[in-house]
Design an enzyme around this catalytic site. Structure first.
Site, PDB file in Angstrom:
ATOM      1  N   LYS A  54       0.838  -1.202   0.000  1.00 22.92           N
ATOM      2  CA  LYS A  54       0.000   0.000   0.000  1.00 22.92           C
ATOM      3  C   LYS A  54       0.871   1.249   0.000  1.00 22.92           C
ATOM      4  O   LYS A  54       1.921   1.287   0.658  1.00 22.92           O
ATOM      5  CB  LYS A  54      -0.918  -0.010   1.231  1.00 22.92           C
ATOM      6  CG  LYS A  54      -1.958   1.116   1.257  1.00 22.92           C
ATOM      7  CD  LYS A  54      -2.888   0.968   2.452  1.00 22.92           C
ATOM      8  CE  LYS A  54      -3.949   2.052   2.504  1.00 22.92           C
ATOM      9  NZ  LYS A  54      -4.878   1.895   3.635  1.00 22.92           N
ATOM     10  N   SER A 112      -9.731   1.802   2.743  1.00 22.94           N
ATOM     11  CA  SER A 112      -8.885   2.587   1.858  1.00 22.94           C
ATOM     12  C   SER A 112      -7.829   1.771   1.120  1.00 22.94           C
ATOM     13  O   SER A 112      -7.191   2.250   0.200  1.00 22.94           O
ATOM     14  CB  SER A 112      -8.188   3.679   2.667  1.00 22.94           C
ATOM     15  OG  SER A 112      -7.342   3.101   3.656  1.00 22.94           O
ATOM     16  N   SER A 131     -10.081  -0.535   6.798  1.00 22.35           N
ATOM     17  CA  SER A 131      -9.446  -0.327   5.500  1.00 22.35           C
ATOM     18  C   SER A 131      -8.754  -1.539   4.894  1.00 22.35           C
ATOM     19  O   SER A 131      -8.354  -1.503   3.741  1.00 22.35           O
ATOM     20  CB  SER A 131      -8.446   0.833   5.586  1.00 22.35           C
ATOM     21  OG  SER A 131      -9.123   2.049   5.746  1.00 22.35           O
TER      22      SER A 131
END
Length: 475
Positions: free
Chosen positions: A69, A144, A168
């Site tokens: 990420k 996210s 997330s």
């Protein structure tokens, strides 16, 4: 080479060919991607894989590719956090989890797309455009960590790292039909992760199966002296992969099946609970009365911490800088141009909640509610081994459907954010479909009792085939 492989299968493929060849095949798949899951693809991935071949690295992840990420620092790769303000920022150091991965021999494929500064549940707020859900390219992958979930679901990486502040990792895992774990707070170091809300977030893995989650946790978990919240639990994750739930006590919190839940989601989750019952577990309904206040408490705390954390991004030392007639004008213009709408909204609301006239009314009250939510979890988990509930109340929604209505989007986190307030571990595992879209079962446990969570998830997975289904959009 098969597009979707477990870590064990990747390692077998490396033995048959080479890490360089396996990495090249993943890079080829990424090059044909339809999902916009990566912000940056590493130009050094092949070089890194070749070095592992030459040196004969024998680490647990030797030559296995992984996606990261884009809020986790990797030397030599941009760490944009999905934001214009950090578009060209390249960190001079590795996050602790990256050091652990490199020591284990993993090959970093690139950095994945995300909601800007991890603020969102759909990966639509990214400066680099939305990521598509591999199951339906017109729908969101969740957020996210939507990029991380999407690339795993699309076969563009065998597994990935995300971060979970209010769901997330678990939200995109549920929407994309993969497995995602939010570890106990403190189990995995946050050093080198760009902070959104320090007291809530944890780094967590995403993969196509529970086994690979345990493999990755055995690598990245552990004490780090650079993270003051780090705890050495000495948990052995792969040893928890026992196909047996006989005697396991499951709690079903009725508050997680509230108004607005999709009937197919509710049915799939209950089917999963009954499947565990058929395999020897028992279940009972439990009540967590303060859960109804968790969402409001979470957003006040998260936004307050964000307003403080994001004060450091001003164009002075790194990142995007706008021109201005003086320093104050430069900072104001930099932040106005560098941050997206949702980030600015949360900074403003967080600053408001912390302001002199409202600190006690909002922020301190939210902290008190957090304590009550934690006590609800403690009480419920004192009677049972794990809790089971829907990860998300509804399946993935269409891109653009909720982005203009932030309150509706915030409500998406109703079943995931309480876990972050309590700091307990929680995993999402595929448990069904509705109109071709995946549904996630959320399994929660006591602090540092990931083994119970993994055991339940692994047993369910081994006795169903949901984790073997692949999205037709990218097949």
């Amino acid at each position: 080479m098969a597009k979707w492989m477990s870590v064990a299968q990747v390692k077998e493929k490396i033995k048959e060919s080479s890490a360089e060849e396996v990495t090249a095949q993943y890079l080829d798949t990424i090059g044909k991607s339809k999902v916009n899951g990566y912000i940056t693809v590493s130009e050094k991935a092949l070089e890194q894989a070749k070095k592992i071949d030459v040196e004969g690295h024998n680490g647990p992840l030797a030559g296995v590719p992984i996606a990261i990420k884009d809020n986790i620092s990797v030397v030599g790769l941009p760490n944009s956090c999905g934001s214009k303000i950090l578009e060209d920022y390249i960190p001079p150091f590795n996050a602790y989890v990256i050091e652990k991965l490199l020591a284990a021999g993993a090959v970093i494929l690139g950095k994945t797309n995300m909601d800007e500064f991890a603020m969102g549940s759909s990966t639509e707020t990214s400066y680099f455009g939305p990521t598509a859900n591999p199951w339906d390219l017109e729908r969101v992958p969740g957020g996210s960590s939507g990029g991380s979930a999407a690339v795993v679901a699309a076969g563009e990486a065998p597994f990935a790292l995300g971060s979970d502040t209010g769901g997330s990792v678990r939200c995109p895992a549920a929407f994309c039909g993969v497995v995602g774990l939010k570890p106990t707070y403190g189990a995995v170091s946050r050093y080198g992760v760009v902070a959104y809300a320090n007291s809530l977030e944890q780094v967590g893995p995403l993969a196509n199966n529970v086994t690979d989650i345990a493999v990755l946790m055995d690598v990245i978990a552990g004490y780090d002296r650079k993270d003051s919240t780090s705890i050495d639990s000495k948990t052995e994750y792969q040893k928890a992969l026992i196909e047996d739930v006989k005697g396991l006590k499951i709690g079903v919190p009725k508050e997680f099946f509230g108004e607005g839940i999709h009937p197919d989601v509710e049915k799939a989750v209950w089917n999963a609970i009954h499947k565990c019952e058929d395999l020897g577990a028992s279940w009972e309904e439990v009540s967590m009365p303060h859960i109804k206040y968790a969402l409001a408490s979470y957003y006040i705390i998260a936004m307050s911490e964000a307003s403080s954390n994001l004060a450091r991004f001003d164009g002075t030392r790194y990142g995007y800088r706008a021109s201005g007639e003086n320093w104050h004008a430069m900072v104001s213009k930099t932040r106005a141009e560098g941050f997206g709408t949702e980030v600015k909204r949360r900074i403003l609301l967080g600053t408001y909640a912390l302001s002199a006239g409202y600190h006690d009314k909002y922020y301190l009250k939210a902290l008190k509610v957090r304590t009550l939510v934690k006590q609800d979890f403690d009480k419920a988990l004192s009677k049972v081994d794990v809790l089971m509930a829907p990860t998300m109340p509804n399946p993935a929604f269409k891109i653009g459907e909720k982005i203009e209505d932030p309150l509706t989007l915030y409500l998406s986190d109703v079943n995931t954010c309480p876990i972050n307030l309590a700091g307990v571990p929680s995993l999402s595992v595929p448990c069904g479909f509705t109109d071709g879209l995946p549904i996630g079962l959320q399994i929660m446990g006591k602090p540092f009792d990931e083994p119970a969570v993994l055991r339940a998830a692994y047993t369910f997975e081994q006795n169903t085939d949901y984790h073997t289904k692949r999205p037709p959009e990218v097949a």
